[in-house]
Write a protein that holds these residues in place. Structure first.
Motif, PDB file in Angstrom:
ATOM      1  N   THR A  29      17.803 -33.921 -93.478  1.00 26.60           N
ATOM      2  CA  THR A  29      18.915 -34.095 -92.548  1.00 26.60           C
ATOM      3  C   THR A  29      18.942 -35.552 -92.121  1.00 26.60           C
ATOM      4  OG1 THR A  29      18.647 -31.833 -91.731  1.00 26.60           O
ATOM      5  CG2 THR A  29      19.895 -33.355 -90.354  1.00 26.60           C
ATOM      6  N   ARG A  30      20.117 -36.196 -92.325  1.00 23.10           N
ATOM      7  CA  ARG A  30      20.213 -37.618 -92.008  1.00 23.10           C
ATOM      8  C   ARG A  30      21.643 -37.961 -91.584  1.00 23.10           C
ATOM      9  NH1 ARG A  30      19.175 -42.028 -96.660  1.00 23.10           N
ATOM     10  NH2 ARG A  30      17.224 -40.830 -96.866  1.00 23.10           N
ATOM     11  N   ASP A  31      21.759 -38.657 -90.469  1.00 18.40           N
ATOM     12  CA  ASP A  31      23.062 -39.151 -89.985  1.00 18.40           C
ATOM     13  C   ASP A  31      24.115 -38.042 -89.895  1.00 18.40           C
ATOM     14  OD1 ASP A  31      22.004 -41.734 -89.878  1.00 18.40           O
ATOM     15  OD2 ASP A  31      22.529 -42.121 -91.974  1.00 18.40           O
ATOM     16  N   GLY A  32      23.716 -36.881 -89.407  1.00 17.95           N
ATOM     17  CA  GLY A  32      24.660 -35.795 -89.201  1.00 17.95           C
ATOM     18  C   GLY A  32      25.073 -35.066 -90.461  1.00 17.95           C
ATOM     19  N   PHE A  44      23.277 -36.614-103.263  1.00 17.80           N
ATOM     20  CA  PHE A  44      24.530 -36.173-102.638  1.00 17.80           C
ATOM     21  C   PHE A  44      24.358 -36.203-101.118  1.00 17.80           C
ATOM     22  CE2 PHE A  44      22.249 -32.093-102.885  1.00 17.80           C
ATOM     23  CZ  PHE A  44      22.454 -31.579-101.610  1.00 17.80           C
ATOM     24  N   ARG A  45      25.489 -36.318-100.441  1.00 16.44           N
ATOM     25  CA  ARG A  45      25.521 -36.228 -98.983  1.00 16.44           C
ATOM     26  C   ARG A  45      26.607 -35.238 -98.602  1.00 16.44           C
ATOM     27  NH1 ARG A  45      26.579 -41.084 -97.991  1.00 16.44           N
ATOM     28  NH2 ARG A  45      24.476 -41.855 -97.606  1.00 16.44           N
ATOM     29  N   ALA A  46      26.225 -34.123 -98.008  1.00 17.69           N
ATOM     30  CA  ALA A  46      27.167 -33.058 -97.665  1.00 17.69           C
ATOM     31  C   ALA A  46      27.437 -33.073 -96.165  1.00 17.69           C
ATOM     32  CB  ALA A  46      26.605 -31.703 -98.088  1.00 17.69           C
ATOM     33  N   ARG A  47      28.730 -33.010 -95.819  1.00 17.97           N
ATOM     34  CA  ARG A  47      29.132 -33.015 -94.408  1.00 17.97           C
ATOM     35  C   ARG A  47      29.923 -31.753 -94.076  1.00 17.97           C
ATOM     36  NH1 ARG A  47      27.925 -37.537 -91.880  1.00 17.97           N
ATOM     37  NH2 ARG A  47      27.526 -39.436 -93.087  1.00 17.97           N
ATOM     38  N   LEU A  48      29.738 -31.271 -92.855  1.00 18.13           N
ATOM     39  CA  LEU A  48      30.470 -30.103 -92.383  1.00 18.13           C
ATOM     40  C   LEU A  48      31.942 -30.458 -92.173  1.00 18.13           C
ATOM     41  CD1 LEU A  48      27.876 -28.764 -89.783  1.00 18.13           C
ATOM     42  CD2 LEU A  48      28.295 -27.891 -92.099  1.00 18.13           C
ATOM     43  N   PRO A  49      32.833 -29.461 -92.193  1.00 13.05           N
ATOM     44  CA  PRO A  49      34.264 -29.735 -92.016  1.00 13.05           C
ATOM     45  C   PRO A  49      34.584 -30.355 -90.664  1.00 13.05           C
ATOM     46  CG  PRO A  49      33.902 -27.513 -92.866  1.00 13.05           C
ATOM     47  CD  PRO A  49      32.567 -28.041 -92.468  1.00 13.05           C
ATOM     48  N   LEU A  50      35.693 -31.106 -90.630  1.00 13.11           N
ATOM     49  CA  LEU A  50      36.270 -31.675 -89.413  1.00 13.11           C
ATOM     50  C   LEU A  50      35.288 -32.566 -88.644  1.00 13.11           C
ATOM     51  CD1 LEU A  50      38.232 -29.318 -90.169  1.00 13.11           C
ATOM     52  CD2 LEU A  50      38.797 -29.221 -87.749  1.00 13.11           C
ATOM     53  N   SER A  51      34.471 -33.303 -89.399  1.00 11.51           N
ATOM     54  CA  SER A  51      33.559 -34.307 -88.835  1.00 11.51           C
ATOM     55  C   SER A  51      32.510 -33.727 -87.889  1.00 11.51           C
ATOM     56  CB  SER A  51      34.347 -35.402 -88.106  1.00 11.51           C
ATOM     57  OG  SER A  51      35.231 -36.065 -88.988  1.00 11.51           O
ATOM     58  N   VAL A  52      32.234 -32.425 -87.999  1.00 15.78           N
ATOM     59  CA  VAL A  52      31.161 -31.830 -87.203  1.00 15.78           C
ATOM     60  C   VAL A  52      29.828 -32.323 -87.750  1.00 15.78           C
ATOM     61  CG1 VAL A  52      30.021 -29.673 -86.547  1.00 15.78           C
ATOM     62  CG2 VAL A  52      32.524 -29.799 -86.624  1.00 15.78           C
ATOM     63  N   TYR A  54      25.840 -32.264 -88.503  1.00 18.58           N
ATOM     64  CA  TYR A  54      24.802 -31.265 -88.750  1.00 18.58           C
ATOM     65  C   TYR A  54      23.464 -31.823 -88.269  1.00 18.58           C
ATOM     66  CZ  TYR A  54      21.629 -28.092 -91.163  1.00 18.58           C
ATOM     67  OH  TYR A  54      20.647 -27.176 -91.457  1.00 18.58           O
ATOM     68  N   ASP A  55      22.795 -31.076 -87.392  1.00 19.75           N
ATOM     69  CA  ASP A  55      21.493 -31.526 -86.897  1.00 19.75           C
ATOM     70  C   ASP A  55      20.423 -30.456 -87.069  1.00 19.75           C
ATOM     71  OD1 ASP A  55      22.308 -29.695 -85.035  1.00 19.75           O
ATOM     72  OD2 ASP A  55      22.290 -31.043 -83.305  1.00 19.75           O
ATOM     73  N   GLY A  56      20.698 -29.528 -87.986  1.00 27.27           N
ATOM     74  CA  GLY A  56      19.740 -28.463 -88.238  1.00 27.27           C
ATOM     75  C   GLY A  56      18.674 -28.869 -89.242  1.00 27.27           C
ATOM     76  N   PRO A  57      17.855 -27.927 -89.665  1.00 29.31           N
ATOM     77  CA  PRO A  57      16.786 -28.218 -90.618  1.00 29.31           C
ATOM     78  C   PRO A  57      17.344 -28.545 -92.002  1.00 29.31           C
ATOM     79  CG  PRO A  57      16.958 -25.854 -90.284  1.00 29.31           C
ATOM     80  CD  PRO A  57      17.883 -26.485 -89.291  1.00 29.31           C
ATOM     81  N   PRO A  58      16.567 -29.241 -92.832  1.00 27.05           N
ATOM     82  CA  PRO A  58      17.019 -29.575 -94.191  1.00 27.05           C
ATOM     83  C   PRO A  58      16.948 -28.348 -95.108  1.00 27.05           C
ATOM     84  CG  PRO A  58      14.793 -30.382 -93.851  1.00 27.05           C
ATOM     85  CD  PRO A  58      15.246 -29.834 -92.528  1.00 27.05           C
ATOM     86  N   ASP A  59      17.843 -27.426 -94.864  1.00 26.75           N
ATOM     87  CA  ASP A  59      17.846 -26.158 -95.572  1.00 26.75           C
ATOM     88  C   ASP A  59      19.284 -25.851 -95.993  1.00 26.75           C
ATOM     89  OD1 ASP A  59      18.346 -23.010 -95.250  1.00 26.75           O
ATOM     90  OD2 ASP A  59      16.268 -23.318 -95.884  1.00 26.75           O
TER      91      ASP A  59
END
Length: 204
Positions: A29-32, A44-52, A54-59
């Protein structure tokens, strides 16, 4: 390179395909966002929709389970030739407007004719933006988070309307053609997908 938009239902398969192509992948988990680094150097860098963020575990499973959208958000698509606006509640379009405005194309004429043409074209574009702003102010009333696309300059012009001062653009930019209903419907779906930036290692 544009982000790859991955519907949450396809996220596990997408990750499996990435590892099949590039080898074992380490997640962090890095930079949201959720970042994955493969043994061949691809990432790869995956981001949640609508700029939310992510601060959860790297899972990967927990990341997919975190996908969601706010209860109220909007879509604003503008080009010189038209606009499409939607109010979305609980992932469904509850109000929308699609409109077209004629804006003349460029001309090869020179001199005064070209100047008159340019002024006419600018006036037509301004009228189109004003029409888009009028509908946006009504449909997006009370909405703060808006997904945008089309022509960046056109969207910026529409958002200069004081009634839209509370709007914040979120998520991936959608480089769409002239907005039509089908284009708007697709953006509503795409905006709820995981946005993945991918960098493949050079072939060696």
């Amino acid at each position: 390179m544009p982000d790859v938009l991955v519907p949450v239902a396809r996220w596990p398969r997408w990750l499996e395909n990435f590892e099949s192509s590039h080898g074992a992948t380490t997640l962090e988990t890095r930079d949201g966002a959720l970042r994955g680094d493969a043994v061949d150097g691809s990432w790869f860098r995956a981001r949640l929709p609508l700029s939310v963020e992510y601060d959860g575990p790297p899972d990967a499973v927990r990341f997919g389970d975190s996908v969601g959208t706010p209860p109220h958000w909007g879509v604003l698509l503008v080009r010189k030739g038209g606009f499409a606006i939607a109010r979305v509640e609980d992932a469904r379009v509850v109000e929308s407007k699609v409109g077209q405005r004629h804006v003349q194309g460029r001309t090869k004429a020179g001199g005064q004719s070209q100047q008159r043409f340019a002024r006419r074209r600018a006036n037509q574009a301004r009228d189109a933006y004003e029409a888009a702003a009028e509908h946006a102010a009504r449909i997006l009333a009370g909405i703060e988070q808006v997904v945008a696309g089309g022509d960046r300059g056109a969207v910026t012009e529409v958002l200069t309307d004081a009634r839209l001062s509370g709007v914040t653009l979120v998520g991936t930019w959608h480089a769409v053609p002239d907005p039509r209903r089908a284009v708007l419907d697709k953006v509503v779906v795409d905006a709820q997908a995981i946005a993945v930036e991918v960098e493949n290692a050079p072939a060696g």
